[in-house]
Design a protein around this motif. Structure first.
Motif, short mmCIF file in Angstrom:
data_model
loop_
_atom_site.label_atom_id
_atom_site.label_comp_id
_atom_site.label_asym_id
_atom_site.label_seq_id
_atom_site.Cartn_x
_atom_site.Cartn_y
_atom_site.Cartn_z
N GLN A 36 76.50 -25.59 -24.77
CA GLN A 36 76.49 -24.71 -23.60
C GLN A 36 75.07 -24.59 -23.05
OE1 GLN A 36 78.11 -20.84 -24.30
NE2 GLN A 36 77.87 -20.17 -22.19
N ILE A 37 74.94 -24.65 -21.75
CA ILE A 37 73.64 -24.52 -21.09
C ILE A 37 73.60 -23.17 -20.39
CG2 ILE A 37 72.09 -25.50 -19.35
CD1 ILE A 37 73.38 -28.20 -19.87
N GLU A 38 72.69 -22.33 -20.84
CA GLU A 38 72.61 -20.99 -20.29
C GLU A 38 72.18 -21.01 -18.83
OE1 GLU A 38 68.54 -21.78 -22.23
OE2 GLU A 38 70.66 -22.33 -22.51
N ARG A 39 72.75 -20.11 -18.04
CA ARG A 39 72.38 -20.01 -16.62
C ARG A 39 71.16 -19.10 -16.52
NH1 ARG A 39 76.14 -23.46 -17.26
NH2 ARG A 39 77.62 -23.86 -15.55
N ALA A 40 70.00 -19.71 -16.67
CA ALA A 40 68.75 -18.95 -16.69
C ALA A 40 67.91 -19.29 -15.45
CB ALA A 40 67.96 -19.29 -17.96
N THR A 41 66.74 -18.72 -15.38
CA THR A 41 65.80 -19.06 -14.31
C THR A 41 65.34 -20.49 -14.50
OG1 THR A 41 65.03 -16.77 -14.20
CG2 THR A 41 63.63 -18.42 -13.18
N ILE A 42 65.28 -21.24 -13.41
CA ILE A 42 64.95 -22.66 -13.51
C ILE A 42 63.94 -23.04 -12.43
CG2 ILE A 42 66.90 -23.36 -12.04
CD1 ILE A 42 67.22 -25.79 -13.96
N LEU A 43 62.96 -23.80 -12.83
CA LEU A 43 61.94 -24.28 -11.89
C LEU A 43 62.32 -25.69 -11.46
CD1 LEU A 43 59.13 -24.10 -10.52
CD2 LEU A 43 58.16 -25.05 -12.63
#
Length: 198
Positions: A36-43
């Motif tokens: 699972q890939i967390e929906r976090a802040t992404i640059l």
């Protein structure tokens, strides 16, 4: 009296020529480990060393990738800020000849006879269409999502699109949006499988 025939012939030729400018769908391939890939802040940032387009066009793709990621629940970080996830993209664009130069389409119109016992006729031929070779832009967008200080790659994908150079679908804003949307559709996607997105 043959004006309607001329207009009809030109219209039919235009339809034939425009039919060759239809853009192909996007081919997409994704790779990941199934976690699972967390929906976090992404640059979102370009890999400048591997991108062969202008800075302005690269900016269009950065915006398109941010928008596509936002649609999947990620939060885009401000340019230059730190974030737990980094999406680094590579963009390449090349021109390929898809059809060699050819002679124009020739349309012949036969003339009819005149009354009064006098026979006569004329044939008129003219060319329609350009004779130069047809070319297409081959655009490819690659994205890697990395996590943490170790820059561990947790997802990567590529999307490729072809469009006639004279087609509206070849314009950079259109291509950027189409490639990014296709690449992240159904994120994270089935690993290792190539799909076609209309």
């Amino acid at each position: 009296m043959h004006n309607w025939r001329i207009r009809s012939a030109i219209g039919m030729a235009a339809l034939v020529l425009s039919g060759c400018m239809t853009a192909a769908p996007v081919k997409v391939t994704r790779f990941h480990l199934g976690a699972q890939i967390e929906r976090a802040t992404i640059l979102v940032e370009p890999d400048a060393a591997a991108t062969n387009v202008s800075g302005l066009e690269s900016g269009l793709y950065a915006d398109a990738v941010r928008s596509a990621l936002a649609a999947q629940g990620f939060v885009a970080a401000d340019p230059g800020a730190s974030a737990p996830l980094v999406a680094r993209f590579t963009l390449t664009r090349a021109v390929r000849e898809t059809e060699p130069a050819r002679a124009p389409v020739t349309i012949g119109l036969g003339g009819g006879g005149f009354g009064g016992g006098v026979g006569g006729g004329a044939n008129v031929g003219f060319g329609v269409g350009k004779t130069r070779a047809r070319e297409a832009y081959i655009s490819e967008l690659r994205v890697q999502i990395r996590r943490g200080a170790a820059s561990e790659v947790i997802w990567e994908g590529r999307a490729q699109h072809q469009a006639d150079t004279r087609s509206p679908d070849a314009q950079p804003p259109v291509v950027a949006r189409k490639l990014a949307d296709a690449l992240f559709r159904g994120f994270p996607g089935e690993s290792g499988r190539t799909i076609t997105v209309p």
